[in-house]
Structure formats: structure tokens, C-alpha cells
Design a protein around this motif. Structure first.
Motif, PDB file in Angstrom:
ATOM      1  N   GLY A 159     -44.460  38.899  12.191  1.00  0.00           N
ATOM      2  CA  GLY A 159     -43.941  37.677  13.577  1.00  0.00           C
ATOM      3  C   GLY A 159     -44.353  36.807  14.744  1.00  0.00           C
ATOM      4  N   LEU A 160     -45.184  36.240  13.802  1.00  0.00           N
ATOM      5  CA  LEU A 160     -46.738  35.672  14.648  1.00  0.00           C
ATOM      6  C   LEU A 160     -46.205  34.160  14.630  1.00  0.00           C
ATOM      7  CD1 LEU A 160     -49.215  37.252  13.568  1.00  0.00           C
ATOM      8  CD2 LEU A 160     -48.917  37.570  15.844  1.00  0.00           C
ATOM      9  N   CYS A 161     -45.693  33.017  15.460  1.00  0.00           N
ATOM     10  CA  CYS A 161     -45.386  31.893  15.054  1.00  0.00           C
ATOM     11  C   CYS A 161     -45.737  31.088  14.696  1.00  0.00           C
ATOM     12  CB  CYS A 161     -44.755  31.367  16.756  1.00  0.00           C
ATOM     13  SG  CYS A 161     -45.350  31.625  18.082  1.00  0.00           S
ATOM     14  N   LEU A 162     -45.859  29.820  14.990  1.00  0.00           N
ATOM     15  CA  LEU A 162     -46.818  28.232  13.731  1.00  0.00           C
ATOM     16  C   LEU A 162     -46.081  27.910  14.376  1.00  0.00           C
ATOM     17  CD1 LEU A 162     -48.503  27.669  11.517  1.00  0.00           C
ATOM     18  CD2 LEU A 162     -46.858  27.532  10.304  1.00  0.00           C
ATOM     19  N   TYR A 163     -47.690  26.483  14.856  1.00  0.00           N
ATOM     20  CA  TYR A 163     -47.200  26.123  15.764  1.00  0.00           C
ATOM     21  C   TYR A 163     -46.585  24.406  15.028  1.00  0.00           C
ATOM     22  CZ  TYR A 163     -47.782  22.598  19.093  1.00  0.00           C
ATOM     23  OH  TYR A 163     -46.841  21.259  19.815  1.00  0.00           O
ATOM     24  N   GLY A 164     -46.018  23.697  15.655  1.00  0.00           N
ATOM     25  CA  GLY A 164     -45.154  22.559  14.927  1.00  0.00           C
ATOM     26  C   GLY A 164     -43.683  23.029  14.244  1.00  0.00           C
ATOM     27  N   HIS A 165     -43.865  24.514  14.568  1.00  0.00           N
ATOM     28  CA  HIS A 165     -42.602  25.078  13.514  1.00  0.00           C
ATOM     29  C   HIS A 165     -42.108  25.661  15.031  1.00  0.00           C
ATOM     30  CE1 HIS A 165     -43.547  23.470   9.677  1.00  0.00           C
ATOM     31  NE2 HIS A 165     -45.134  23.734  10.346  1.00  0.00           N
ATOM     32  N   ASP A 166     -42.068  26.999  15.124  1.00  0.00           N
ATOM     33  CA  ASP A 166     -41.332  28.119  15.583  1.00  0.00           C
ATOM     34  C   ASP A 166     -41.763  27.714  17.040  1.00  0.00           C
ATOM     35  OD1 ASP A 166     -40.943  30.144  13.430  1.00  0.00           O
ATOM     36  OD2 ASP A 166     -42.963  29.767  13.357  1.00  0.00           O
ATOM     37  N   LYS A 167     -42.981  26.925  17.609  1.00  0.00           N
ATOM     38  CA  LYS A 167     -43.014  26.743  18.814  1.00  0.00           C
ATOM     39  C   LYS A 167     -43.526  25.226  18.872  1.00  0.00           C
ATOM     40  CE  LYS A 167     -47.804  29.081  19.322  1.00  0.00           C
ATOM     41  NZ  LYS A 167     -47.823  29.747  17.894  1.00  0.00           N
ATOM     42  N   THR A 168     -43.315  24.295  19.856  1.00  0.00           N
ATOM     43  CA  THR A 168     -43.198  23.309  19.340  1.00  0.00           C
ATOM     44  C   THR A 168     -43.806  22.563  21.460  1.00  0.00           C
ATOM     45  OG1 THR A 168     -41.400  22.651  20.177  1.00  0.00           O
ATOM     46  CG2 THR A 168     -41.729  22.821  17.790  1.00  0.00           C
ATOM     47  N   GLU A 169     -43.753  21.331  21.716  1.00  0.00           N
ATOM     48  CA  GLU A 169     -44.100  20.560  22.690  1.00  0.00           C
ATOM     49  C   GLU A 169     -43.028  20.731  23.134  1.00  0.00           C
ATOM     50  OE1 GLU A 169     -45.899  16.494  21.048  1.00  0.00           O
ATOM     51  OE2 GLU A 169     -44.750  15.895  22.940  1.00  0.00           O
ATOM     52  N   SER A 170     -41.677  20.739  22.676  1.00  0.00           N
ATOM     53  CA  SER A 170     -40.400  21.240  23.446  1.00  0.00           C
ATOM     54  C   SER A 170     -40.243  22.301  24.364  1.00  0.00           C
ATOM     55  CB  SER A 170     -39.239  20.604  23.085  1.00  0.00           C
ATOM     56  OG  SER A 170     -39.072  20.519  21.733  1.00  0.00           O
ATOM     57  N   THR A 171     -40.949  23.764  22.963  1.00  0.00           N
ATOM     58  CA  THR A 171     -40.535  24.729  23.384  1.00  0.00           C
ATOM     59  C   THR A 171     -41.902  25.514  24.574  1.00  0.00           C
ATOM     60  OG1 THR A 171     -41.362  26.072  21.645  1.00  0.00           O
ATOM     61  CG2 THR A 171     -39.648  26.005  21.385  1.00  0.00           C
ATOM     62  N   THR A 172     -41.083  26.242  25.437  1.00  0.00           N
ATOM     63  CA  THR A 172     -41.910  27.107  26.555  1.00  0.00           C
ATOM     64  C   THR A 172     -42.647  28.128  26.159  1.00  0.00           C
ATOM     65  OG1 THR A 172     -40.193  27.954  28.129  1.00  0.00           O
ATOM     66  CG2 THR A 172     -40.391  26.327  28.815  1.00  0.00           C
ATOM     67  N   PRO A 173     -43.673  28.655  26.103  1.00  0.00           N
ATOM     68  CA  PRO A 173     -44.058  29.931  26.106  1.00  0.00           C
ATOM     69  C   PRO A 173     -42.779  31.416  26.486  1.00  0.00           C
ATOM     70  CG  PRO A 173     -45.628  28.814  27.670  1.00  0.00           C
ATOM     71  CD  PRO A 173     -44.104  28.085  28.085  1.00  0.00           C
ATOM     72  N   ILE A 174     -42.469  30.898  27.942  1.00  0.00           N
ATOM     73  CA  ILE A 174     -40.871  32.029  27.839  1.00  0.00           C
ATOM     74  C   ILE A 174     -39.605  31.844  26.884  1.00  0.00           C
ATOM     75  CG2 ILE A 174     -40.009  32.858  29.415  1.00  0.00           C
ATOM     76  CD1 ILE A 174     -42.397  32.378  30.182  1.00  0.00           C
ATOM     77  N   SER A 175     -39.150  30.954  26.493  1.00  0.00           N
ATOM     78  CA  SER A 175     -38.558  30.752  25.183  1.00  0.00           C
ATOM     79  C   SER A 175     -39.301  31.249  23.585  1.00  0.00           C
ATOM     80  CB  SER A 175     -38.040  29.817  25.295  1.00  0.00           C
ATOM     81  OG  SER A 175     -38.800  27.870  24.791  1.00  0.00           O
ATOM     82  N   ALA A 176     -40.252  30.912  23.456  1.00  0.00           N
ATOM     83  CA  ALA A 176     -40.653  31.234  22.557  1.00  0.00           C
ATOM     84  C   ALA A 176     -41.358  32.776  22.387  1.00  0.00           C
ATOM     85  CB  ALA A 176     -42.072  30.271  22.545  1.00  0.00           C
ATOM     86  N   CYS A 177     -41.272  33.744  23.598  1.00  0.00           N
ATOM     87  CA  CYS A 177     -40.958  34.779  24.272  1.00  0.00           C
ATOM     88  C   CYS A 177     -43.059  35.246  23.707  1.00  0.00           C
ATOM     89  CB  CYS A 177     -40.861  35.648  22.512  1.00  0.00           C
ATOM     90  SG  CYS A 177     -39.171  36.080  22.860  1.00  0.00           S
ATOM     91  N   LEU A 178     -43.432  34.263  24.471  1.00  0.00           N
ATOM     92  CA  LEU A 178     -45.141  34.748  24.449  1.00  0.00           C
ATOM     93  C   LEU A 178     -45.504  34.876  25.693  1.00  0.00           C
ATOM     94  CD1 LEU A 178     -46.000  31.925  21.868  1.00  0.00           C
ATOM     95  CD2 LEU A 178     -46.318  33.809  21.371  1.00  0.00           C
ATOM     96  N   ILE A 179     -44.666  35.439  26.692  1.00  0.00           N
ATOM     97  CA  ILE A 179     -45.218  36.269  28.110  1.00  0.00           C
ATOM     98  C   ILE A 179     -45.845  36.846  28.245  1.00  0.00           C
ATOM     99  CG2 ILE A 179     -43.214  37.171  28.271  1.00  0.00           C
ATOM    100  CD1 ILE A 179     -42.644  36.705  30.849  1.00  0.00           C
ATOM    101  N   ARG A 180     -46.332  37.262  27.295  1.00  0.00           N
ATOM    102  CA  ARG A 180     -47.562  38.686  27.190  1.00  0.00           C
ATOM    103  C   ARG A 180     -49.166  37.975  27.350  1.00  0.00           C
ATOM    104  NH1 ARG A 180     -46.707  42.396  22.360  1.00  0.00           N
ATOM    105  NH2 ARG A 180     -45.637  40.935  21.868  1.00  0.00           N
ATOM    106  N   ALA A 181     -48.751  36.889  26.888  1.00  0.00           N
ATOM    107  CA  ALA A 181     -50.007  35.914  26.543  1.00  0.00           C
ATOM    108  C   ALA A 181     -50.876  35.827  28.529  1.00  0.00           C
ATOM    109  CB  ALA A 181     -50.023  34.464  26.135  1.00  0.00           C
ATOM    110  N   ILE A 182     -49.597  35.660  29.218  1.00  0.00           N
ATOM    111  CA  ILE A 182     -49.570  34.877  30.626  1.00  0.00           C
ATOM    112  C   ILE A 182     -50.460  36.423  31.274  1.00  0.00           C
ATOM    113  CG2 ILE A 182     -49.292  33.314  32.751  1.00  0.00           C
ATOM    114  CD1 ILE A 182     -47.283  31.937  30.269  1.00  0.00           C
ATOM    115  N   SER A 183     -51.081  36.308  32.367  1.00  0.00           N
ATOM    116  CA  SER A 183     -51.079  37.646  33.147  1.00  0.00           C
ATOM    117  C   SER A 183     -50.624  37.925  34.085  1.00  0.00           C
ATOM    118  CB  SER A 183     -52.595  37.882  33.368  1.00  0.00           C
ATOM    119  OG  SER A 183     -53.267  36.544  34.798  1.00  0.00           O
ATOM    120  N   LYS A 184     -50.385  38.600  35.179  1.00  0.00           N
ATOM    121  CA  LYS A 184     -49.831  38.606  36.311  1.00  0.00           C
ATOM    122  C   LYS A 184     -50.213  37.456  36.888  1.00  0.00           C
ATOM    123  CE  LYS A 184     -48.293  41.938  39.204  1.00  0.00           C
ATOM    124  NZ  LYS A 184     -48.853  42.758  40.075  1.00  0.00           N
TER     125      LYS A 184
END
Lengths: 377, 125
Positions: A243-268
């Protein structure tokens, strides 16, 4: 047949080689151009066997095409936070974190791993974005820190349930390392940077080795009965199952960490304080939820749905696109990930995939497809 | 009756006016592990050069083009449950479709086995 022709005609004249190139050729690898490097896509065992071997024992991957960067200076942990949303100040020396460089729109410019060391930061970035990232870091940290690419080191990943048993024969102290931790250890008398990390979903290590000794150490590791060389083909199917995303495919300049479901990588703290490029947009998305979201997708039947396959609702309206898709060697079925509007993101939602123009039923599924097995001590 | 080959690595075996079509052993080796084959539907009218089948390996999808024009009269349904037959026996049990050919002269410009062997050796250099 079309794809075969592409493989045959691939031009490798302008690509760079890693220091392990001749070892790959000797091992019978099929070399292909990838991110400007001539890389092994598979060895004679083939992608399917290499994939399964990594899940069952241990696989050795050459990832020397990736960029290894050292950032030194005063308060580097604080300084780099102006460029990435990762909480680097919270790391103790020897700890590492997955993060990304963002643009002013909150889009992802690349993902990277930052390790806090006693006196500096050790950063690993993607091969395809290496030059851009280094320039971005150097400009962003100008006057505060020095950014140096370590071109004198190779990088390999040893991944799989037997990786720890194998590597601890050479360096016993790695056995007790936890996931996302760093240590400098001697392997065969050579000083190596070892992290307990990887991108296959398995327990394992990434090992940074001085160029001169890289081939000899790889030969030692490959000499262990559990270890086989694994190419980029299996690396891709392993990370997709995890379930790990590949840069340039599953996340790009036009996807945010939130839509890419990577919010856990941003601390409180970082979510609240912001202070990185695009932080206001990302904070708004956290509060209001993003318009689209990355989800796992299980196609019905056996036909894989590849990248760029259109996703429709049951009425046939196009609602999104597959960003990575293929066949899961571990599960024996096709798997994929892609972006859909929030209303379609719940696990179990029925969708269709337009594979070669024909709608095929699929369902939104939980990720990872294959359980991650990181070692947390 | 003998195998004929295209430069795109399809093979054709003509028996009477029925052509059996598959991909060569060299092609399956290049593709690697086949995980899915999409075959045409019986009754389809196919023109020479049209997409006849799609072969998916772990890594990628490859189109297979028909070297002949005609009507699809049989497809290899066993490939659905056992796509690796293409890897194991590309030249026989790994066939994709049988076509009742409209014009057997479609095969005239294809390579015979010896010419194809030389052609493939040239590719590996």
C-alpha cells in the motif's frame, strides 16, 4: 507484440551506471533505463519468484540510484522544517522519519527520509527528483546549513523476514534496532550507515556503503543462503501490495499529503504550527477534508488494471484514475490504487474500471493488501 | 504446414484455411511471468494488424496483433485459469485464437522458422 518491442529498443547509451552494474550483469539481470540509470528490472528467476522470495526469505536490492544527502550546520532540524512538514525536531539522534518536500500549493515535490544524526541530517531522496531536491534544499537552507550529496556511497536494501538474521551475522548490533532507526556499523571492516527501513512492507534494512567496498559486501550478503538479488520489477509489486505510494504516480506535484492519505507523516505540532510550503492549504484540507482521496482497489476477475485506467461510478461517469495497478504475486489477484472523490472512498464502494474501453467491476478496498511486518522491538 | 512468424513475435500455423495464433517462445521469455491473457470472442471479425489479444505479465500489458484477416472460430479458454501456459508452452498449448482466414496470402510476407531464428539472434546482439 507492442511492449516487447519497447523493451528491445530501449536506449541505454545516455544512462548512468551504479557501482553494482557489473555485478547485476554477471548475475544475469535484464537491465533497463530507470530515472536516468541503467537498472536491473529482473534477474533470471523472474519478477514473480523474486517477489515471493522477498516475502519468504530475504532480497537484496540496488537502490544506489537514489540520492544520499547530508545537511550540516547549526539547528538543521529546525531549519529543514521550513521546507518539509515532517517533525524533525522531535527526533532524537538515530531516529528517522518519512516526509516530503511540498510546493506552495501543498503539492508533493518528492518524498524523502530524514535521519537525525548526532551532528547532521542524513537524507535519502528519489533518483528521478535528485537534482531538483538537492537544489531546493541548498537554496532553502542557504546561509543556515550546508547540503552535500554523498556521491561516494552506494545504497542497497536487504528486505524480508530473514533480513535481520542475515545482517546480524555481519553486524550483531543491528538485531535490536527498531523500525525507522539508524546506526553506523562495521560490516566486513567497512563503516556503513544502516537504517531499519525499506519500501517493501517487510522488515529489513537499507545499507549505505562506500562505493569501493559496495560490490564486495553485496557479494558477501548474496553468499548467504537466504538472500537473492531482486530487481525493480519486484520492488514495484512489493510496495504496491504494501500500500506504499510511488512518487510521480500515486503522488505528484498536484496531490497533497492529505488526499494521498499521508497525514500520519505530519505531527500534531506541525499541523497546528504550519510553517512549511503550502501549509495553509494543507491545514484547510485537514479541517474541511480533501476533494479526492487515494484508495486501494480490488478489480474483480483476473485482468489487472494499470496506471491511467479510468475509474467510473456504477452509472458509468468517470470519477477518477488508477495511479498504480498490477498483479499481486502474494495474493494471486490483481490489485491497484487510485484517486476517487470522497463520496466513493469508503471500503466496499462498488466502482467500475475501464480496462481497454470495457467496464469491469471493482471494489474500494482496505490497504495494505498484504500486512506490513516492520520490526518495532 | 509450418510455423510462420511476424517481426512482432506472433506465430501463425495454417491448417487448411484455419490459422492458429500465439506468441513465440522468445516473446514469452521477454515478457516474463504471464498473469492474464485477454482473448477475443468467437465470431469476432478481425482484420490483419488489429489487436487480437492482450498478454499481461506482472510488469506490463502487451497487445498481440493479428497477422491475418478473418473470423475468430475458437479461443483458448484454458488460458483464463492457467495463463502461465504461455510461458511453459508458448508454441503449442499456449495458443490464443484460431481464425478462419479470408486470404491465405496474408501469410506470404511472414518469416519462416529459420528466418525468424536469425531475426531474433540479431535482436540480442
Amino acid at each position: 507484440m507492442s511492449a516487447t518491442r519497447v523493451v528491445l529498443m530501449s536506449d541505454t547509451s545516455s544512462t548512468q551506471k551504479t557501482v553494482l552494474y557489473s555485478l547485476h550483469v554477471e548475475l544475469g539481470a535484464k537491465m533497463v533505463p530507470f530515472a536516468g540509470y541503467d537498472m536491473p528490472v529482473q534477474y533470471p528467476d523472474g519478477i514473480l519468484n523474486e517477489h515471493l522470495h522477498t516475502r519468504e526469505a530475504a532480497g537484496l536490492f540496488d537502490v544506489s540510484h537514489m540520492g544520499q544527502v547530508v545537511i550540516s550546520g547549526e539547528n538543521t532540524a529546525q531549519a529543514i522544517e521550513a521546507l518539509i512538514p515532517g517533525d524533525i525536531q522531535a527526533l532524537s539522534p538515530g531516529e528517522m522519519r518519512y516526509s516530503f518536500l511540498t510546493n506552495n500549493q501543498g503539492g508533493i515535490l518528492d518524498d524523502l527520509i530524514v535521519t537525525r544524526r548526532e551532528n547532521d541530517l542524513f537524507v535519502v531522496v528519489n533518483a528521478a527528483c535528485k537534482e531538483q531536491d538537492i537544489a531546493l534544499l541548498a537554496n532553502g537552507l542557504a546561509g543556515k546549513a550546508e547540503v552535500t550529496e554523498l556521491t561516494d556511497r552506494a545504497l542497497v536494501a536487504l528486505q524480508g523476514p530473514k533480513a535481520a538474521a542475515v545482517l546480524s551475522r555481519f553486524a550483531p548490533e543491528v538485531a535490536t534496532m527498531s523500525f525507522m532507526n539508524y546506526r553506523e556499523v562495521e560490516i566486513e571492516g567497512v563503516s556503513c550507515f544502516v537504517t531499519r527501513s525499506g519500501y517493501t512492507g517487510e522488515d529489513g534494512f537499507e545499507i549505505s556503503i562506500p562505493n569501493k567496498q559496495a560490490e564486495a559486501i553485496c557479494r558477501k550478503l548474496l553468499g548467504e543462503s537466504e538472500v537473492k538479488p531482486i530487481g525493480l520489477g519486484a520492488r514495484d509489486s512489493l510496495r504496491l501490495e504494501a500500500g506504499l505510494c510511488l512518487y510521480g504516480h500515486d503522488k505528484t506535484e498536484s496531490t497533497t499529503p492529505i488526499s494521498a492519505c499521508l497525514i500520519r507523516a505530519i505531527s500534531k505540532r506541525r499541523r497546528e504550527e504550519g510553517g512549511f510550503p503550502g501549509s495553509e492549504i494543507i491545514q484547510t484540507e485537514i479541517a474541511n477534508k480533501p476533494a479526492v482521496k487515494r484508495v486501494g482497489i480490488l478489480p474483480e476477475g483476473r485482468a489487472p488494471a494499470r496506471e491511467h485506467t479510468e475509474i467510473t461510478d456504477e452509472a458509468g461517469n468517470v470519477i477518477g484514475e488508477i495511479t498504480s495497478g498490477g498483479f499481486s504475486p502474494s495474493l494471486g489477484i490483481p490489485i491497484a490504487m487510485g484517486y476517487v472523490p470522497l463520496d466513493f472512498s469508503a471500503v466496499g464502494t462498488k466502482i467500475n474500471l475501464l480496462v481497454r474501453g470495457k467496464p469491469r467491476p471493482a471494489v474500494v478496498a482496505k490497504m495494505p493488501f498484504v500486512e506490513q511486518r516492520y520490526y518495532r522491538g | 504446414m509450418s510455423y510462420k512468424f511476424t517481426e512482432d513475435h506472433e506465430w501463425v500455423l495454417l491448417e487448411g484455411d484455419v490459422a492458429t495464433i500465439g506468441i513465440s517462445d522468445y516473446a514469452q521469455g521477454q515478457l516474463g511471468d504471464v498473469v492474464y491473457v485477454e482473448v477475443p470472442t468467437v465470431g469476432d471479425e478481425i482484420a490483419k494488424g488489429d489487436e487480437l489479444a492482450v498478454v499481461e505479465s506482472v510488469k506490463a500489458a502487451s497487445e498481440v496483433y493479428s497477422p491475418v484477416s478473418g473470423e475468430v472460430i475458437d479461443v483458448n479458454t484454458e488460458l483464463e485459469g492457467a495463463p502461465t501456459m504461455v510461458n511453459e508452452d508458448a508454441m503449442e498449448s499456449g495458443w490464443f485464437a484460431r481464425i478462419k482466414v479470408t486470404n491465405s496470402s496474408d501469410l506470404d510476407d511472414l518469416m519462416d522458422e529459420a528466418t525468424y531464428k536469425t531475426f531474433v539472434e540479431g535482436l540480442d546482439e
